[in-house]
Design a protein around this motif. Sequence first.
Motif, PDB file in Angstrom:
ATOM      1  N   GLN A 184      10.175   6.371  -4.669  1.00  0.00           N
ATOM      2  CA  GLN A 184       9.277   5.398  -4.055  1.00  0.00           C
ATOM      3  C   GLN A 184       7.866   5.981  -4.055  1.00  0.00           C
ATOM      4  O   GLN A 184       7.609   7.003  -3.423  1.00  0.00           O
ATOM      5  N   HIS A 185       6.985   5.318  -4.794  1.00  0.00           N
ATOM      6  CA  HIS A 185       5.594   5.762  -4.820  1.00  0.00           C
ATOM      7  C   HIS A 185       4.858   5.133  -3.644  1.00  0.00           C
ATOM      8  O   HIS A 185       5.183   4.017  -3.230  1.00  0.00           O
ATOM      9  N   VAL A 186       3.861   5.847  -3.128  1.00  0.00           N
ATOM     10  CA  VAL A 186       3.163   5.315  -1.958  1.00  0.00           C
ATOM     11  C   VAL A 186       2.350   4.074  -2.304  1.00  0.00           C
ATOM     12  O   VAL A 186       1.929   3.327  -1.430  1.00  0.00           O
ATOM     13  N   THR A 187       2.129   3.859  -3.582  1.00  0.00           N
ATOM     14  CA  THR A 187       1.392   2.669  -3.990  1.00  0.00           C
ATOM     15  C   THR A 187       2.299   1.447  -4.097  1.00  0.00           C
ATOM     16  O   THR A 187       1.829   0.359  -4.373  1.00  0.00           O
ATOM     17  N   GLY A 188       3.604   1.621  -3.901  1.00  0.00           N
ATOM     18  CA  GLY A 188       4.493   0.467  -3.884  1.00  0.00           C
ATOM     19  C   GLY A 188       5.543   0.479  -4.973  1.00  0.00           C
ATOM     20  O   GLY A 188       6.628  -0.057  -4.791  1.00  0.00           O
ATOM     21  N   GLN A 189       5.229   1.100  -6.115  1.00  0.00           N
ATOM     22  CA  GLN A 189       6.208   1.113  -7.194  1.00  0.00           C
ATOM     23  C   GLN A 189       7.443   1.902  -6.773  1.00  0.00           C
ATOM     24  O   GLN A 189       7.338   2.905  -6.090  1.00  0.00           O
ATOM     25  N   SER A 190       8.580   1.410  -7.235  1.00  0.00           N
ATOM     26  CA  SER A 190       9.771   2.223  -7.060  1.00  0.00           C
ATOM     27  C   SER A 190      10.524   2.223  -8.384  1.00  0.00           C
ATOM     28  O   SER A 190      10.379   1.300  -9.184  1.00  0.00           O
ATOM     29  N   GLU A 191      11.266   3.277  -8.602  1.00  0.00           N
ATOM     30  CA  GLU A 191      11.980   3.374  -9.866  1.00  0.00           C
ATOM     31  C   GLU A 191      13.260   4.168  -9.647  1.00  0.00           C
ATOM     32  O   GLU A 191      13.425   4.839  -8.635  1.00  0.00           O
ATOM     33  N   ILE A 192      14.151   4.050 -10.617  1.00  0.00           N
ATOM     34  CA  ILE A 192      15.443   4.721 -10.508  1.00  0.00           C
ATOM     35  C   ILE A 192      15.644   5.627 -11.712  1.00  0.00           C
ATOM     36  O   ILE A 192      15.460   5.204 -12.854  1.00  0.00           O
ATOM     37  N   ASN A 193      15.971   6.882 -11.424  1.00  0.00           N
ATOM     38  CA  ASN A 193      16.251   7.886 -12.455  1.00  0.00           C
ATOM     39  C   ASN A 193      15.075   8.159 -13.386  1.00  0.00           C
ATOM     40  O   ASN A 193      15.240   8.783 -14.425  1.00  0.00           O
ATOM     41  N   GLU A 194      13.920   7.666 -13.054  1.00  0.00           N
ATOM     42  CA  GLU A 194      12.718   8.006 -13.806  1.00  0.00           C
ATOM     43  C   GLU A 194      11.603   8.217 -12.804  1.00  0.00           C
ATOM     44  O   GLU A 194      11.457   7.436 -11.865  1.00  0.00           O
ATOM     45  N   LEU A 195      10.870   9.269 -13.011  1.00  0.00           N
ATOM     46  CA  LEU A 195       9.748   9.551 -12.126  1.00  0.00           C
ATOM     47  C   LEU A 195       8.493   9.679 -12.963  1.00  0.00           C
ATOM     48  O   LEU A 195       8.381  10.606 -13.770  1.00  0.00           O
ATOM     49  N   HIS A 196       7.581   8.731 -12.822  1.00  0.00           N
ATOM     50  CA  HIS A 196       6.327   8.782 -13.566  1.00  0.00           C
ATOM     51  C   HIS A 196       5.272   9.481 -12.723  1.00  0.00           C
ATOM     52  O   HIS A 196       5.062   9.104 -11.565  1.00  0.00           O
ATOM     53  N   VAL A 197       4.637  10.471 -13.318  1.00  0.00           N
ATOM     54  CA  VAL A 197       3.596  11.211 -12.600  1.00  0.00           C
ATOM     55  C   VAL A 197       2.423  11.467 -13.534  1.00  0.00           C
ATOM     56  O   VAL A 197       2.587  11.518 -14.757  1.00  0.00           O
ATOM     57  N   PRO A 198       1.225  11.625 -12.960  1.00  0.00           N
ATOM     58  CA  PRO A 198       0.054  11.902 -13.792  1.00  0.00           C
ATOM     59  C   PRO A 198      -0.084  13.393 -14.092  1.00  0.00           C
ATOM     60  O   PRO A 198       0.298  14.240 -13.282  1.00  0.00           O
ATOM     61  N   LEU A 199      -0.635  13.677 -15.243  1.00  0.00           N
ATOM     62  CA  LEU A 199      -0.889  15.055 -15.657  1.00  0.00           C
ATOM     63  C   LEU A 199      -1.927  15.706 -14.739  1.00  0.00           C
ATOM     64  O   LEU A 199      -2.895  15.073 -14.325  1.00  0.00           O
ATOM     65  N   GLY A 200      -1.691  16.968 -14.402  1.00  0.00           N
ATOM     66  CA  GLY A 200      -2.720  17.750 -13.725  1.00  0.00           C
ATOM     67  C   GLY A 200      -2.917  17.467 -12.258  1.00  0.00           C
ATOM     68  O   GLY A 200      -3.846  17.971 -11.639  1.00  0.00           O
ATOM     69  N   ARG A 201      -2.053  16.677 -11.677  1.00  0.00           N
ATOM     70  CA  ARG A 201      -2.207  16.329 -10.277  1.00  0.00           C
ATOM     71  C   ARG A 201      -1.005  16.889  -9.521  1.00  0.00           C
ATOM     72  O   ARG A 201       0.126  16.685  -9.949  1.00  0.00           O
ATOM     73  N   PRO A 202      -1.220  17.613  -8.401  1.00  0.00           N
ATOM     74  CA  PRO A 202      -0.054  18.097  -7.656  1.00  0.00           C
ATOM     75  C   PRO A 202       0.774  16.917  -7.127  1.00  0.00           C
ATOM     76  O   PRO A 202       0.206  15.943  -6.622  1.00  0.00           O
ATOM     77  N   ILE A 203       2.073  17.025  -7.292  1.00  0.00           N
ATOM     78  CA  ILE A 203       2.987  15.970  -6.845  1.00  0.00           C
ATOM     79  C   ILE A 203       3.857  16.559  -5.749  1.00  0.00           C
ATOM     80  O   ILE A 203       4.442  17.622  -5.941  1.00  0.00           O
TER      81      ILE A 203
END
Length: 359
Positions: free
Chosen positions: A114-133
């Motif tokens: 669950q992303h704080v921006t609202g998106q949710s996904e299953i078995n896949e996690l999309h993240v931006p390069l170079g940003r601490p997650i």
Amino acid sequence: MFRDFPLFPEAASSIAGDVDRLYWFLIAITGSATLLVMILVATFAVKYRRTPQNEVPVHEPENKYLEYAWIIIPFIAFMAIYVWGAAVFFKINRPPDDALDVWVTGKRWMWKFQHVTGQSEINELHVPLGRPIRLTMASEDVIHSFYAPAMRVKKDVLPHRYTTVWFTPTKVGRFHLFCTEYCGTEHSKMIGSVVVLQPAEYQAWLAGGPTSSPVEEGEKLFTTFACNTCHMGEGLQQRGPVLDDLFGKPVRLRNGQTVLADENYLRESILNPQAKIVAGYDPIMPAFLGQVDEQQLIYLLTYIKSLSGEPADAGDGASASGPASGDVVPQTAPTGTQQTPSNAPAGPQAGTASPNQSR
Ligand code: CUA
């Protein structure tokens, strides 16, 4: 350099280098100790083998210097492992303040993000390069374990409390994600991918997603569960602690202790409010254990965090508009709390004084 050695998985996070260097150090120390023992075993076996001239071994007087050596050298080696290991451990366990929050729920047998921006996904996690997650993780059922080898992070995902990991992706691509705690029949299928995107692609990916933000969802739940009746009122009717500006601050409890208002504290205070009573308040809040699921908890916590100005990130979202916005029906009766004892502080056991007191 070391990272490209085929023994290791691909290195795609900022801490991968630290972890790998420590690992190589361990291999070097243990490897050379093993080698030394092997060589000595072989040498001594030959040199001191039983011969007619050497039927009974001669007594060797003690050698102080030898003893100092095998005490001091291993001591230094172990302390080096300890200090170095502790340094990496702290680094891995201290997420930077500007980390991007993602909530993770483990469940037989899938990963939900669950992303704080609202998106949710299953078995896949999309993240931006170079940003601490920063991942805040909990399980809906049994113990799972989140493992992304290329990021060099692994942590158990537990029912009943949050654990966190963080990493900064340093490579664009798709990387493995595993559950590494045996959790039942389809444990081996509880896998997925961490997808690292260029920041611009990530923004595009975000734009393709939905809809209402977790903060808004949390605000709705806050009314549905009638939290606002106690936590938002002003003056006399305010029977629970105010939640504005609460997150991340120390909280003084009735018993004199002070605790930090982090995710685990908020979680416990919703599910089992009696566990920690805030100084100056009565233990009148009903428990929501069993009534609020993991997803709703994420919404509620995101909302409560937003009241402290915690960024809901990536632009909009943070509708920290304070007390329950007017358009919802003002619910003075706690409609969301059917099964719980209502706010009346009737002692829980009062009604159950049973007939079998006399024997
Ligand atoms: Cu989840 Cu194994």
